[in-house]
Design a protein around this motif. Sequence first.
Motif, PDB file in Angstrom:
ATOM      1  N   ARG A 196       0.807  -1.215   0.000  1.00 56.75           N
ATOM      2  CA  ARG A 196       0.000   0.000   0.000  1.00 56.75           C
ATOM      3  C   ARG A 196       0.844   1.270   0.000  1.00 56.75           C
ATOM      4  N   HIS A 197       1.880   1.296   0.821  1.00 53.75           N
ATOM      5  CA  HIS A 197       2.639   2.529   1.027  1.00 53.75           C
ATOM      6  C   HIS A 197       4.056   2.500   0.463  1.00 53.75           C
ATOM      7  N   ALA A 198       4.769   1.383   0.653  1.00 56.73           N
ATOM      8  CA  ALA A 198       6.173   1.351   0.236  1.00 56.73           C
ATOM      9  C   ALA A 198       6.316   1.240  -1.273  1.00 56.73           C
ATOM     10  N   LEU A 199       5.498   0.413  -1.904  1.00 57.27           N
ATOM     11  CA  LEU A 199       5.651   0.187  -3.342  1.00 57.27           C
ATOM     12  C   LEU A 199       5.539   1.474  -4.154  1.00 57.27           C
ATOM     13  N   PRO A 200       4.568   2.355  -3.899  1.00 57.61           N
ATOM     14  CA  PRO A 200       4.516   3.602  -4.679  1.00 57.61           C
ATOM     15  C   PRO A 200       5.768   4.456  -4.520  1.00 57.61           C
ATOM     16  N   ALA A 201       6.324   4.516  -3.303  1.00 53.69           N
ATOM     17  CA  ALA A 201       7.546   5.295  -3.089  1.00 53.69           C
ATOM     18  C   ALA A 201       8.732   4.678  -3.816  1.00 53.69           C
ATOM     19  N   LEU A 202       8.824   3.353  -3.787  1.00 49.12           N
ATOM     20  CA  LEU A 202       9.895   2.679  -4.518  1.00 49.12           C
ATOM     21  C   LEU A 202       9.748   2.895  -6.021  1.00 49.12           C
ATOM     22  N   ALA A 203       8.524   2.765  -6.515  1.00 52.13           N
ATOM     23  CA  ALA A 203       8.275   2.903  -7.952  1.00 52.13           C
ATOM     24  C   ALA A 203       8.592   4.308  -8.443  1.00 52.13           C
ATOM     25  N   GLN A 204       8.361   5.301  -7.608  1.00 50.53           N
ATOM     26  CA  GLN A 204       8.636   6.684  -7.994  1.00 50.53           C
ATOM     27  C   GLN A 204      10.099   6.885  -8.359  1.00 50.53           C
ATOM     28  N   HIS A 205      10.971   6.146  -7.707  1.00 47.16           N
ATOM     29  CA  HIS A 205      12.412   6.278  -7.963  1.00 47.16           C
ATOM     30  C   HIS A 205      12.980   5.068  -8.702  1.00 47.16           C
ATOM     31  N   ALA A 206      12.118   4.143  -9.117  1.00 44.49           N
ATOM     32  CA  ALA A 206      12.554   2.914  -9.796  1.00 44.49           C
ATOM     33  C   ALA A 206      13.565   2.155  -8.949  1.00 44.49           C
ATOM     34  N   PHE A 207      13.272   2.040  -7.649  1.00 42.97           N
ATOM     35  CA  PHE A 207      14.173   1.391  -6.704  1.00 42.97           C
ATOM     36  C   PHE A 207      13.828  -0.086  -6.546  1.00 42.97           C
ATOM     37  N   ALA A 208      14.863  -0.900  -6.462  1.00 48.03           N
ATOM     38  CA  ALA A 208      14.702  -2.318  -6.170  1.00 48.03           C
ATOM     39  C   ALA A 208      14.570  -2.524  -4.663  1.00 48.03           C
ATOM     40  N   ALA A 209      14.039  -3.683  -4.282  1.00 41.58           N
ATOM     41  CA  ALA A 209      13.915  -4.032  -2.867  1.00 41.58           C
ATOM     42  C   ALA A 209      13.752  -5.539  -2.759  1.00 41.58           C
ATOM     43  N   THR A 210      13.835  -6.051  -1.528  1.00 39.10           N
ATOM     44  CA  THR A 210      13.602  -7.466  -1.260  1.00 39.10           C
ATOM     45  C   THR A 210      12.596  -7.591  -0.123  1.00 39.10           C
TER      46      THR A 210
END
Length: 266
Positions: free
Chosen positions: A80-94
């Motif tokens: 809900r919250h982290a994915l949009p912030a990551l997507a805004q910067h095209a950031f990878a995560a695990t």
Amino acid sequence: MNDPAVPILMYHSVATAPTRATRALSVTPEAFAAQVALLADLGCTPVTTEALARSWREGGALPERPVLITFDDGYEGVHRHALPALAQHAFAATLFVSTGWIRGDHDTGGGLDTMLDWDQIRQLAASGVEIGGHSHTHPQLDQLTDDALTHELRHCTEIITGELGARPVSFAYPYGYSSRRVRQSVRQAGYRQSLAVGNALAHRRQGPYALRRVTVRRTTGLAEFERLVQGRAIARAFARDRVLTKGYAMVRRARQVRRKAIASRV
């Protein structure tokens, strides 16, 4: 050999109103967005756990200022919250999931807050988030019998593979606890790398099954977050945690000795 230090950030819940059980290790959506934006401003390049370990294992090059963003357990706020912030910067995560806590057919009811469901996890995976294992029911793995340990690892792996169509290759120890036996079992279960906690920067010399992470929690302000990412004053920031961890480790070792003694008399 060049052994650059890499910050591996450990998150749990991203929520405005977390439960009491998750509050200390949660961050607000606003704080997470600000932290991600700061990583971008600092020129950091987030990579997945698999990518970092593969680079260190094979001697490949890492991007400038690599950093890992990791989430444990599988809380709904990651979608809900982290994915949009990551997507805004095209950031990878695990994301490391405890499969028995995820909403759906395998749910054991142990989740500490609103958890992800498998459709949301599939959406995260499709967005470039690596999905790793975090056991089935989130126990202290080093306190389990061999059979119970094998079941926790095998069941977690089988569920993720069945739900996502891809076998997970990265693992994170629940509570950060492991032992030589646990690390060997994780390797035998097919995982190629695993993360502990330790509250220190990660180095190649730690080995692929004991990479350390830095805890991000609700009290972590933006200035402290920047220091952690840059590897400054980490020991001071987590001095109290280390004292408590050492004390609890002694208690846990005593419990293990007692259990073995009891088992030998049976």
